[in-house]
Design an enzyme around this catalytic site. Sequence first.
Site, PDB file in Angstrom:
ATOM      1  N   GLU A   1       0.623  -1.209  -0.069  1.00 50.42           N
ATOM      2  CA  GLU A   1       0.123   0.075  -0.062  1.00 50.42           C
ATOM      3  C   GLU A   1       0.849   1.176  -0.368  1.00 50.42           C
ATOM      4  OE1 GLU A   1      -3.878  -1.056   2.755  1.00 50.42           O
ATOM      5  OE2 GLU A   1      -1.992  -0.838   3.760  1.00 50.42           O
TER       6      GLU A   1
ATOM      7  N   LYS B   1       5.601   2.823   2.320  1.00 50.38           N
ATOM      8  CA  LYS B   1       5.063   1.474   1.547  1.00 50.38           C
ATOM      9  C   LYS B   1       4.946   0.735   2.882  1.00 50.38           C
ATOM     10  CE  LYS B   1       8.182   0.580  -1.397  1.00 50.38           C
ATOM     11  NZ  LYS B   1       8.886  -0.016  -2.592  1.00 50.38           N
TER      12      LYS B   1
ATOM     13  N   ASP C   1      14.739  -2.451 -12.490  1.00 55.67           N
ATOM     14  CA  ASP C   1      13.344  -2.111 -12.710  1.00 55.67           C
ATOM     15  C   ASP C   1      13.240  -0.695 -13.025  1.00 55.67           C
ATOM     16  OD1 ASP C   1      10.673  -2.951 -13.053  1.00 55.67           O
ATOM     17  OD2 ASP C   1      10.196  -2.782 -11.169  1.00 55.67           O
TER      18      ASP C   1
END
Length: 310
Positions: free
Chosen positions: A9, A24, A123
Amino acid sequence: MSHLKQIYESLQGILQNGLQIAAKRLDQTTWQGLEEFLNEIRIIIRLQHANLVRLLGCCVNRKEQILVYEYMPNRSLDYVLSDRERGASLSWFMRRHIINGIAQGLDYLHNHAPEGLIIIHRDMKLSNILLDSENNPKISDFGIARKFCLNGTEPYVTHPVGTPGYMAPEYIHGDLTPKYDVFSFGVLVLEIISGRRVRSPIFNQHGRSIHLLTYAWNIWSNRRYNELLDPYLRVEFQEELTRQIQIALLCVQKNPGDRPDMHEVTMWLSNNGLGLSEPQEPAYLNVPLGYNDDFVTARPDLEAGIIELQ
């Protein structure tokens, strides 16, 4: 292709001293992201650079796993470029500034991290580039990053994880080097210049759907550089646009040995007098959309709804 479920979240809040923070929280219904959570702490705790998001603290116990970061008021580059009005507010000067900052951050990870470490982010994508109040870029999300020592063995990957569109072609064979991030950086530059997503279809004059790398290569080959530029942008110096496109295409070449390293890239970006070689064809040229979907576990974007942190 398998998909990871949402494992975090996104939260924001204000500490007692008035400092605004972002956080987070690991989804407690799954332990799928615990390894990434701990990996992010292990890596980012060592790092300090103006173009990396700063970890302020963490909570790790049986009930809660939370990472606390500096707050980024302008959210992510993906958020800005996903809306025409927001994207139009990002001038060519500011986009060039963002490109330079991302390059500086990657150069630090690959060449200047503490204790002789080399860190491969794995990433790099628009949603992992956060923007502060002055649109300074901050690289975020080190959940699947890999680290190894300068004189150590380069990591080998048996189960590739990443975001389709940004992954270098050698990754399918498990090869992982800093040139992986260089490839992703080149994709990012093309997205920032054009305002287009790497995996959004572009229809050519024959009505055929192509992706951004093929589109950019066709424009480069035909010397129609302005066609790649986001229509909301105006560039005063044509040579500047051409150079940015050329650097991006050098980064997305198919053979990792042909790609520059990030130190070279930062030098090219800061000194227009340095000569550039002609890029070779990019990876995935003329490959249909959906390339590299079948061999990789895709990571979800973590642009979740904001929840107040008490």
